[in-house]
Design an enzyme around this catalytic site. Structure first.
Site, PDB file in Angstrom:
ATOM      1  N   ARG A 157       2.917  -3.330   0.651  1.00  0.00           N
ATOM      2  CA  ARG A 157       3.900  -2.339   1.070  1.00  0.00           C
ATOM      3  C   ARG A 157       5.154  -3.094   1.489  1.00  0.00           C
ATOM      4  NH1 ARG A 157      -1.005  -0.751   3.535  1.00  0.00           N
ATOM      5  NH2 ARG A 157      -1.816   1.232   2.733  1.00  0.00           N
ATOM      6  N   LYS A 181      -1.717  -0.518   7.437  1.00  0.00           N
ATOM      7  CA  LYS A 181      -1.754   0.749   8.144  1.00  0.00           C
ATOM      8  C   LYS A 181      -3.022   0.852   8.989  1.00  0.00           C
ATOM      9  CE  LYS A 181       1.088   3.743   5.215  1.00  0.00           C
ATOM     10  NZ  LYS A 181       1.119   4.992   4.433  1.00  0.00           N
ATOM     11  N   HIS A 253       9.008   0.017  -3.889  1.00  0.00           N
ATOM     12  CA  HIS A 253       7.812   0.844  -4.058  1.00  0.00           C
ATOM     13  C   HIS A 253       7.406   0.930  -5.528  1.00  0.00           C
ATOM     14  CE1 HIS A 253       4.823   3.463  -2.411  1.00  0.00           C
ATOM     15  NE2 HIS A 253       5.173   4.486  -3.171  1.00  0.00           N
ATOM     16  N   ARG A 256       5.514  -2.106  -6.426  1.00  0.00           N
ATOM     17  CA  ARG A 256       4.128  -2.020  -5.929  1.00  0.00           C
ATOM     18  C   ARG A 256       3.281  -1.222  -6.921  1.00  0.00           C
ATOM     19  NH1 ARG A 256       0.551  -1.540  -1.307  1.00  0.00           N
ATOM     20  NH2 ARG A 256      -0.160   0.590  -0.947  1.00  0.00           N
ATOM     21  N   HIS A 279      -5.463   0.857   0.463  1.00  0.00           N
ATOM     22  CA  HIS A 279      -5.721   2.287   0.558  1.00  0.00           C
ATOM     23  C   HIS A 279      -7.044   2.529   1.273  1.00  0.00           C
ATOM     24  CE1 HIS A 279      -3.058   3.265  -3.199  1.00  0.00           C
ATOM     25  NE2 HIS A 279      -2.353   3.100  -2.103  1.00  0.00           N
ATOM     26  N   TYR A 288      -3.654   6.385 -10.288  1.00  0.00           N
ATOM     27  CA  TYR A 288      -3.490   5.493 -11.438  1.00  0.00           C
ATOM     28  C   TYR A 288      -4.505   5.747 -12.545  1.00  0.00           C
ATOM     29  CZ  TYR A 288      -0.673   2.918  -8.092  1.00  0.00           C
ATOM     30  OH  TYR A 288       0.270   2.579  -7.166  1.00  0.00           O
TER      31      TYR A 288
END
Length: 310
Positions: A157, A181, A253, A256, A279, A288
């Site tokens: 990120r 995160k 982004h 990425r 994730h 994807y």
């Protein structure tokens, strides 16, 4: 935002108990400030707001052109705030409890081809190797090249990338540890090109006598101490123009996403890509699957004995 001890207590809880990152806190503050401005026009306060007020705010966001994903993020911030208020005994209910989250469109952002990424990184490398008329320009060109090499090698990120510590370049390791995160750590492999770019960048900035005391890999003189997401984004779009690519389709982004898509196109497992991207849920990575669908089609057409019949 109007004075509200409930909101300030909420921000303090996020900072202390959840150890939320600065960018997360600022996002919550911005979301609550916008919501509070809406309530002020209705002569309501944060602590008085009803379910109808929350619904009215979401309708206004739609009228203002906010996408479903942006509305969902705003609603998530309100949910957390009101759950906190309920837990503290400041409210007897949660006005967001019965409100459905706006559906997010499962669309994939722009994805650059491998050739386009090669063109971007190749130009950045060429510009980094040129002799510039000032040390500042030399270092900026090398910094942009290094940012690109590391981003495309890792799929970080952008907030994780720009805040990398300088010791990530000082260790002789093929892996770096990223705190992403939710304060979760993950190990991300580095390509030899990315390692070499990082080492050369740190060597040259030391030779120029720059940022000797900085703890950041990509330092700057700004408030954060490191290059910002916005600054990197601007430099990247300017590079895209010089590379004769549409700058509207190029961003950190997007790179990425290119990292993830290109891995899958070349046979990587979806679970591995999920881990690399950080994730928490495989469903996030399944955006994807169109790449996997195309690859499966190619495999069947290439290897199935009856593929050429009929």
């Amino acid at each position: 935002m109007r004075a509200s001890h409930e909101a300030e207590a909420f921000f303090e809880m996020l900072a202390v108990e959840r150890d939320s990152a600065f960018n997360t806190l600022e996002s919550y503050r911005t979301d609550l400030e916008d919501y509070d401005s809406y309530l002020a026009r209705q002569n309501r306060t944060l602590i008085e707001a009803s379910t109808d007020d929350v619904r009215g705010y979401l309708i206004e966001l739609t009228d203002r052109g906010f996408a479903a994903t942006s509305q969902a993020r705003r609603l998530s911030a309100l949910r957390q705030f009101y759950r906190f208020c309920y837990a503290e005994g400041w409210r007897e209910d949660d006005p967001t409890r019965t409100i459905a989250t706006p559906k997010k469109a499962q669309s994939l952002p722009n994805v650059l081809s491998e050739a386009e990424v090669d063109r971007l990184i190749g130009l950045a490398e060429s510009e980094a190797q040129k002799t510039h008329d000032t040390d500042a320009k030399q270092l900026r060109a090398l910094r942009l090249y290094t940012l690109l090499e590391v981003l495309y090698a890792t799929g970080l990120r952008v907030s994780e990338l720009v805040s990398l510590p300088v010791n990530a370049a000082l260790r002789d390791s093929r892996l770096i540890t990223i705190r992403g995160k939710g304060n979760k750590e993950r190990a991300v492999p580095l390509s030899r090109r990315a390692q070499a770019a990082m080492s050369e960048y740190v060597r040259q900035r030391a030779a120029m006598g720059r940022y000797a005391d900085s703890v950041w890999l990509f330092p700057s003189h700004g408030e954060s101490g490191h290059v910002t997401r916005q600054g990197f984004g601007r430099d990247l779009k300017a590079l895209a123009v010089r590379a004769e690519l549409d700058p509207a389709k190029v961003s950190p982004h997007v790179l990425r996403h290119a990292f993830a898509s290109h891995l899958l196109q070349n046979g990587a497992d979806l679970r591995v890509v999920q881990q690399l991207l950080g994730h928490a849920d495989i469903s996030t990575t399944q955006i994807y699957t169109h790449v996997l669908d195309e690859r499966l089609k190619q495999i069947v057409e290439q290897y199935h004995p009856l593929a050429d019949l009929g």
